[in-house]
Design an enzyme around this catalytic site. Structure first.
Site, short mmCIF file in Angstrom:
data_model
loop_
_atom_site.label_atom_id
_atom_site.label_comp_id
_atom_site.label_asym_id
_atom_site.label_seq_id
_atom_site.Cartn_x
_atom_site.Cartn_y
_atom_site.Cartn_z
N ARG A 182 3.88 -0.87 35.45
CA ARG A 182 4.76 -0.85 36.64
C ARG A 182 4.32 0.20 37.65
O ARG A 182 4.46 -0.01 38.86
CB ARG A 182 6.21 -0.63 36.21
CG ARG A 182 6.80 -1.84 35.51
CD ARG A 182 8.20 -1.62 35.03
NE ARG A 182 8.81 -2.88 34.60
CZ ARG A 182 9.98 -2.99 34.02
NH1 ARG A 182 10.70 -1.90 33.79
NH2 ARG A 182 10.45 -4.16 33.66
N LYS A 213 17.73 -17.35 21.97
CA LYS A 213 19.05 -17.94 22.19
C LYS A 213 19.15 -18.88 23.38
O LYS A 213 18.67 -18.57 24.47
CB LYS A 213 20.08 -16.82 22.34
CG LYS A 213 20.26 -15.99 21.08
CD LYS A 213 21.37 -14.97 21.24
CE LYS A 213 21.62 -14.22 19.93
NZ LYS A 213 22.71 -13.23 20.07
N GLY A 217 10.25 -10.66 29.84
CA GLY A 217 9.66 -9.56 29.09
C GLY A 217 8.82 -9.96 27.89
O GLY A 217 7.69 -9.51 27.72
N GLY A 274 14.80 -9.55 33.71
CA GLY A 274 16.05 -10.12 34.21
C GLY A 274 15.94 -10.64 35.63
O GLY A 274 16.52 -11.67 35.97
#
Length: 420
Positions: free
Chosen positions: A35, A222, A378, A401
């Site tokens: 980053r 999930k 991620g 996200g």
């Protein structure tokens, strides 16, 4: 369209720039500089244009939440906990400023670890071309406050440090925080940096106007965390590859035996609805045809090949098998655009990493043949890095996200403030 640093005159201006330097730290040492390096092109461009000062701001973890969790963990283990040392090694941003200084090859002045408030005098006293780094913005509760008026308190202060706000922190673009969005209300001009521009340029068209056929690979544990992105991508996708733990919920809906595999019982209706929607839209859904299973979720578990869709009662699926991969290959070979969010197996366990590695190679091959390939999220980013294939993708997103929410079709606060 978003406005970028190339759309404004930066000469002689004070720049306040939000970066995403939320990097993993261990005892004050940067563990992964991805980053940091991603922000350098924008930083260098601003300096080359003759900015008076460039003040950088970022969060680094969540000091309050992380410290509480670490303290509880130490207490359970019966160990002593040095809170000051923990914060110093994990959340203080001075070591990140020092790391950036080495990479830039020029001084990066740390504004002090006392506060992000009251730094205007320090900033304005620096010579032209200075780079300044503020302390971790999340040491202030106003940064993440739910009430706009509370966020505005910090945002107004940060706004006094610059004539132009540059947001290059895509990783936090989905957060309506003081330093990512609220600040734009109090600075005359707000623009995006090159990283933000690149992320938007690759991710937004997947939702609005992709080159077709579009194939989406959605994995992970999930269904509940991927409902919105599945529904969003179905509108344009020719095929949806569903892998990882979430695939077993879909297989159960279809009446297949899934053994001890992960199933979200409360998402069975959701999975059924997605399958029905795909059928109505003419989108192909690819679920595993065979598996690599084990008797337990354990890195040391013995892999068992399951040469059918149904999984024996004593096993749980941890990876996909060769028939499934052959199916993936046929579909991916036809794609003009591929978006990948989430692994198709437990790639963290070496014995169950083959499926995800094979997918990474197939996506890399597609890139070489001219497809636009975007890796967002991620775990899938970690996978392409682990397999050394990140450079063979058109774009690897820096936001977990944020990339997920953009693919869901949401408007992200940190991006919206840069729109012309």
């Amino acid at each position: 369209m978003i406005k970028t640093v190339k759309d404004v005159d930066l000469k002689g201006k004070r720049i306040i720039m939000r970066v995403d330097f939320n990097v993993p730290m261990k005892e004050g040492v940067v563990q992964d500089d991805t980053r940091i390096m991603a922000a350098i092109p924008t930083i260098q461009y601003i300096l080359e244009q003759g900015a008076k000062t460039l003040t950088l701001m970022s969060h680094l973890g969540d000091p309050s939440k992380d410290t509480k969790a670490a303290k509880e963990k130490a207490a359970k283990a019966g160990k002593s906990f040095d809170e000051a040392a923990y914060i110093q090694g994990k959340h203080r941003i001075a070591p990140v400023a020092a790391y950036l200084e080495k990479k830039l090859g020029r001084p990066v002045l740390f504004a002090g670890e006392d506060s992000c408030y009251g730094k205007k005098g320090f900033i304005d006293a620096q010579p032209p071309g200075s780079v300044i780094m503020l302390e971790n913005t999340r040491f202030h509760k106003e940064e993440t406050a739910k009430e706009g008026a509370e966020r505005d308190k910090l945002a107004k202060e940060l706004a006094t440090y610059g004539d132009i706000f540059v947001n290059d922190a895509f990783g936090t673009a989905h957060r309506d925080h003081a330093s990512t969005a609220s600040i734009a209300k109090f600075v005359p001009v707000s623009v995006a940096g090159f990283l933000m521009e690149k992320e938007v340029a690759y991710l937004e068209p997947i939702v609005t106007n992709p080159q077709k056929p579009l194939v989406a690979i959605i994995g992970g544990a999930k269904v509940s965390s991927k409902i919105a992105v599945l529904e969003s991508l179905l509108k344009n996708a020719a095929a949806l590859v569903i892998g990882g733990g979430m695939a077993y919920t879909f297989l159960k809906v279809q009446g297949h035996k899934v053994g001890k595999s992960l199933v979200e019982e409360d998402q069975l209706d959701t999975a059924k609805r997605i399958l029905e929607t795909a059928q109505k839209l003419g989108a192909e859904i690819l679920l595993p045809l065979d598996h690599l299973g084990a008797e337990a979720f354990d890195a040391a578990a013995k892999p068992v090949a399951v040469d059918s869709i149904d999984i024996p009662d004593n096993l749980l699926g941890l990876d996909v098998g060769p028939k499934t991969l052959a199916q993936y290959q046929k579909v991916l070979a036809k794609a003009k655009t591929i978006v990948w969010n989430g692994p198709v197996g437990v790639f963290e366990f070496a014995a169950f990493a083959q499926g995800t590695e094979a997918v990474a190679k197939l996506v890399a091959e597609a890139t070489g043949k001219g497809a636009v390939t975007v890796v967002g999220g991620g775990d899938s980013v970690a996978a392409v890095n682990q397999f050394g294939l990140a450079s063979q993708m058109s774009h690897v997103s820096t936001g977990g996200g944020a990339s997920l929410e953009l693919l869901e079709g949401k408007k992200l606060p940190g991006i919206e403030v840069t729109r012309g």
